[in-house]
Design a protein around this motif. Structure first.
Motif, mmCIF file in Angstrom:
data_model
loop_
_atom_site.group_PDB
_atom_site.id
_atom_site.type_symbol
_atom_site.label_atom_id
_atom_site.label_comp_id
_atom_site.label_asym_id
_atom_site.label_seq_id
_atom_site.Cartn_x
_atom_site.Cartn_y
_atom_site.Cartn_z
ATOM 1 N N ASN A 26 0.809 -1.219 0.000
ATOM 2 C CA ASN A 26 0.000 0.000 0.000
ATOM 3 C C ASN A 26 0.843 1.271 0.000
ATOM 4 O O ASN A 26 0.619 2.181 0.796
ATOM 5 C CB ASN A 26 -0.950 -0.003 1.205
ATOM 6 N N VAL A 27 1.794 1.319 -0.903
ATOM 7 C CA VAL A 27 2.650 2.505 -1.034
ATOM 8 C C VAL A 27 2.617 2.982 -2.483
ATOM 9 O O VAL A 27 2.842 2.202 -3.408
ATOM 10 C CB VAL A 27 4.105 2.204 -0.611
ATOM 11 N N TRP A 28 2.305 4.260 -2.651
ATOM 12 C CA TRP A 28 2.364 4.906 -3.962
ATOM 13 C C TRP A 28 3.409 6.009 -3.911
ATOM 14 O O TRP A 28 3.417 6.835 -2.990
ATOM 15 C CB TRP A 28 1.011 5.505 -4.343
ATOM 16 N N TYR A 29 4.301 6.013 -4.875
ATOM 17 C CA TYR A 29 5.291 7.082 -5.007
ATOM 18 C C TYR A 29 4.763 8.126 -5.986
ATOM 19 O O TYR A 29 4.087 7.785 -6.960
ATOM 20 C CB TYR A 29 6.611 6.542 -5.546
ATOM 21 N N MET A 30 5.101 9.366 -5.750
ATOM 22 C CA MET A 30 4.779 10.403 -6.728
ATOM 23 C C MET A 30 5.962 10.524 -7.687
ATOM 24 O O MET A 30 7.105 10.676 -7.257
ATOM 25 C CB MET A 30 4.513 11.744 -6.053
ATOM 26 N N MET A 31 5.643 10.432 -8.973
ATOM 27 C CA MET A 31 6.667 10.572 -10.011
ATOM 28 C C MET A 31 6.525 11.939 -10.660
ATOM 29 O O MET A 31 5.431 12.513 -10.709
ATOM 30 C CB MET A 31 6.493 9.471 -11.051
ATOM 31 N N GLU A 32 7.624 12.440 -11.190
ATOM 32 C CA GLU A 32 7.556 13.715 -11.921
ATOM 33 C C GLU A 32 8.202 13.551 -13.284
ATOM 34 O O GLU A 32 9.198 12.853 -13.456
ATOM 35 C CB GLU A 32 8.198 14.850 -11.134
ATOM 36 N N LEU A 33 7.582 14.180 -14.267
ATOM 37 C CA LEU A 33 8.040 14.106 -15.649
ATOM 38 C C LEU A 33 9.037 15.227 -15.906
ATOM 39 O O LEU A 33 8.747 16.396 -15.654
ATOM 40 C CB LEU A 33 6.845 14.234 -16.594
ATOM 41 N N GLN A 34 10.212 14.847 -16.412
ATOM 42 C CA GLN A 34 11.256 15.836 -16.683
ATOM 43 C C GLN A 34 11.792 15.658 -18.090
ATOM 44 O O GLN A 34 11.661 14.592 -18.703
ATOM 45 C CB GLN A 34 12.413 15.694 -15.688
ATOM 46 N N LEU A 35 12.388 16.711 -18.606
ATOM 47 C CA LEU A 35 13.015 16.683 -19.918
ATOM 48 C C LEU A 35 14.508 16.457 -19.723
ATOM 49 O O LEU A 35 15.204 17.290 -19.134
ATOM 50 C CB LEU A 35 12.771 18.005 -20.648
ATOM 51 N N ARG A 36 14.998 15.315 -20.203
ATOM 52 C CA ARG A 36 16.423 15.014 -20.061
ATOM 53 C C ARG A 36 17.259 15.871 -21.010
ATOM 54 O O ARG A 36 16.742 16.498 -21.924
ATOM 55 C CB ARG A 36 16.669 13.522 -20.348
ATOM 56 N N ARG A 37 18.556 15.854 -20.792
ATOM 57 C CA ARG A 37 19.444 16.667 -21.636
ATOM 58 C C ARG A 37 19.412 16.220 -23.094
ATOM 59 O O ARG A 37 19.716 17.010 -23.994
ATOM 60 C CB ARG A 37 20.884 16.586 -21.099
ATOM 61 N N ASP A 38 19.082 14.937 -23.325
ATOM 62 C CA ASP A 38 19.037 14.447 -24.703
ATOM 63 C C ASP A 38 17.696 14.727 -25.370
ATOM 64 O O ASP A 38 17.425 14.267 -26.477
ATOM 65 C CB ASP A 38 19.350 12.953 -24.749
ATOM 66 N N GLY A 39 16.817 15.489 -24.676
ATOM 67 C CA GLY A 39 15.537 15.867 -25.251
ATOM 68 C C GLY A 39 14.431 14.852 -25.062
ATOM 69 O O GLY A 39 13.327 15.045 -25.589
#
Length: 348
Positions: A26-39
């Motif tokens: 019963n554990v949910w992690y919050m993820m975040e969307l990022q733009l890597r250096r390679d686009g």
């Protein structure tokens, strides 16, 4: 199931979405969307002030937080040093990334619900009959609790004691399995797959495709459900002829009194199963294919109308006469419980 990796990039967060991680209960992690250096866009663990990851003990709170946070990220892409074309493309990619995650979450939740429904009357073992590894009496109660809910599984992960058990036959759970992050994923998938006589260790995409195919007749049953017919009647009064529910499409044709039929939503060409849907688009059907490609937006911003087709192993779809071509609007049923495969519609 994505790996829980920490970002090494200075990119601002572009979106948030929770992810269940079966290594813990019963554990949910919050993820975040990022733009890597390679686009390339990628999901990373969201951390509070660069310390520990943000976690939740229930999905509802995680979703509320994610959707609220995403509203606050409107305009972030505009602040990046991008051309107009690059900015439009990135916004569409972000929208698609969220669509993919939401679709996968909803799909697996209703597959799990159907797995439980199928086994609601299955025999549960007696706690005293469970055969455990030598010296592991402490595992009897937690294993029994798992089997009360999922009596059909053959792999059981008991997080509290750091052990994974494998069922040989009957109530014999004396075999230890590999206890790792990867087998945690397998144990989670087992709770869905084994209810359909499939294996949690098999290729997950192929397993879910097999489950969708098996559940198609159940979607047809919904056409006879009073509540569902009320919803479809409402759609017709609003001028809608195509109603999308998860992986299924309810399709109406008045000609020859065909009425409502069930088709399936096509997976996108790159295999992730979701496109950036063009909500105002229409579907042009020149054949009687059982697969529906919904209107979508390319990363260039081009608007593409939907169409019907057959799957690759069905052969070419039977063509319509030119006088029988149809162009239909559509709507997607939103909401976490838009419908379920118990045959009961969450409808008011």
């Amino acid at each position: 199931m994505k790996s829980l990796k920490r970002s090494r990039f200075p990119s601002p967060a572009l979106a948030y979405w929770p992810q269940y991680w079966p290594e813990f209960e019963n554990v949910w992690y919050m993820m975040e969307l990022q733009l890597r250096r390679d686009g390339v866009l990628d999901w990373f663990l969201r951390r509070e002030n660069q310390s520990g990851p943000i976690m939740y003990d229930n999905l509802e709170d995680a979703l509320i937080d994610a959707k609220s946070s995403n509203e606050g990220l409107v305009g972030v892409v505009d602040k990046l040093n991008l051309s107009d074309a690059e900015s439009i493309s990135l916004k569409l990619k972000v929208e698609k990334a969220i669509t993919v995650e939401e679709r996968l979450m909803k799909e697996e939740r209703w597959m799990l619900a159907e797995a439980l429904r199928r086994n609601v009357n299955a025999a549960r073992p007696n706690i005293e009959d469970l055969k455990l590894p030598l010296g592991c009496e402490v595992l009897r109660e937690p294993l029994f609790n798992i089997l009360r809910e999922f009596p059909y599984v053959r792999y059981a992960r008991i997080n509290r004691y750091g052990i994974t058990l494998v069922r040989k036959e009957g109530g014999d759970w004396s075999q230890r399995g590999i206890h790792s992050k990867q087998t945690a994923v397998y144990c989670y998938r087992e709770k869905i797959a084994r209810a359909f006589d499939l294996e949690g260790t098999a290729h997950w995409g192929k397993t879910k495709a097999a489950i969708r195919a098996e559940l198609l007749p159940r979607a047809n049953q919904l056409l006879h459900d009073v509540g569902f017919k009320m919803m479809l009647d409402d759609a017709r009064r609003r001028g809608q002829s195509v109603v999308v529910c998860g992986s299924f499409v309810f399709w109406y044709e008045a000609k020859n009194e065909v009425g409502w039929v069930v088709k399936q939503v096509a997976a996108s060409s790159n295999g992730d199963g979701a496109q950036t849907i063009w909500q105002q688009g229409t579907i042009i059907s020149t054949n009687y294919g059982r697969i529906v490609v919904l209107p979508y937006i390319k990363k260039t911003g081009e608007l593409v109308k939907g169409h019907t087709k057959n799957s690759s192993h069905d052969g070419p779809a039977k063509l319509r006469h030119a006088d029988h071509y149809v162009e239909l609007p559509f709507e997607v049923l939103e909401g976490d419980l838009m419908y379920d495969l118990f045959g009961r519609l969450q409808y008011e």
